[in-house]
Design an enzyme around this catalytic site. Structure first.
Site, mmCIF file in Angstrom:
data_model
loop_
_atom_site.group_PDB
_atom_site.id
_atom_site.type_symbol
_atom_site.label_atom_id
_atom_site.label_comp_id
_atom_site.label_asym_id
_atom_site.label_seq_id
_atom_site.Cartn_x
_atom_site.Cartn_y
_atom_site.Cartn_z
ATOM 1 N N GLU A 4 7.051 8.686 -2.685
ATOM 2 C CA GLU A 4 6.042 8.894 -3.634
ATOM 3 C C GLU A 4 5.194 10.310 -3.393
ATOM 4 O OE1 GLU A 4 5.394 9.781 -6.672
ATOM 5 O OE2 GLU A 4 4.684 7.997 -7.488
ATOM 6 N N HIS A 42 11.014 2.780 -9.006
ATOM 7 C CA HIS A 42 10.962 1.535 -8.535
ATOM 8 C C HIS A 42 10.364 0.667 -9.833
ATOM 9 C CE1 HIS A 42 6.582 1.888 -8.351
ATOM 10 N NE2 HIS A 42 6.946 3.219 -7.791
ATOM 11 N N GLY A 52 0.505 6.471 -4.308
ATOM 12 C CA GLY A 52 1.040 7.559 -3.233
ATOM 13 C C GLY A 52 1.873 6.844 -2.057
#
EC number: 5.4.2.11
Length: 227
Positions: free
Chosen positions: A86, A8, A21
């Site tokens: 993630e 991303h 995260g």
């Protein structure tokens, strides 16, 4: 055959140097421009896709949409799945990386960030920011939703999605794009390329840069390169 990974674009918490995260943050303007550039690059290079896979986090979904729009492929099917999220940074999520290093020491934070099999402290499941309190994970068993992960656990979580969704799509002849996160993509790359536990620590994927994995017709690794 070729598999394209894109991390991303640069996010708001990348800019603030915070552990992100599973916390759901947006792209910065820089991140939007990175995604646009990636899409244009794919268009210029003639890359066409039949299906795209992404996570359930906004920064990856928006990147995927922008990439597909810029490459004139926004119409193709997209599959969103939490297994491409993630790595979960546990109780570190939302903390400033520099301040955390000052509190716990550079060495300890380096171990939490870079060790293959050592996780940071767990996030309390009752914490308001816990994934247990987020309805996008409501259908996942309580004991399956992580409270903290290392890269090894991230791979163990992502691998079933590779085996059940991505690999079968490729073997059926579909051209696949995966837009996800630094650590979930590193974990999958480790599996596909065959990177050792030690070497994966230095394997980085920059934001918004298309990474092409060239595989044979049985999905054995041949080579990889950035566009």
């Amino acid at each position: 055959m070729e598999l394209v990974f894109i991390r991303h674009g640069f996010s708001e918490w990348n800019a603030k140097n915070l552990f992100t995260g599973w916390r759901d943050v947006n792209l910065t303007e820089r991140g939007v421009e990175e995604a646009k550039a990636a899409g244009k690059k794919l268009l210029d290079k003639g890359y066409e896709f039949d299906i795209a896979f992404t996570s359930v986090l906004t920064r990856a979904i928006k990147t995927c949409n922008i990439v597909l729009e810029e490459s004139h492929q926004l119409w193709i099917p997209q599959v969103k799945n939490w297994r491409l999220n993630e790595r979960h940074y546990g109780a570190l999520q939302g903390l400033d990386k520099k301040a955390t290093a000052e509190q716990y020491g550079d060495e300890q934070v380096h171990i939490w960030r870079r060790s293959y099999d050592i996780s940071p402290p767990d996030l309390d499941p009752q914490d308001p920011n816990s994934a247990h309190n987020d309805r996008r994970y409501a259908n996942i068993p309580f004991d399956v939703v992580p409270n903290a992960e290392n890269l090894k656990l991230t791979l163990e979580r992502a691998l079933p999605f590779w085996e059940d969704q991505i690999a079968p799509a490729m073997l059926s002849g579909k051209r696949v794009l995966v837009v996800a996160h630094g650590n979930s993509l590193r974990a999958l790359a480790k599996h596909i390329i065959g990177i050792s536990d030690a070497e994966i620590m230095d394997f980085e994927i920059p934001t918004g840069q298309p990474l092409v994995l060239k595989l044979d017709d049985k999905l054995n690794y041949v080579e990889h390169y950035y566009l």
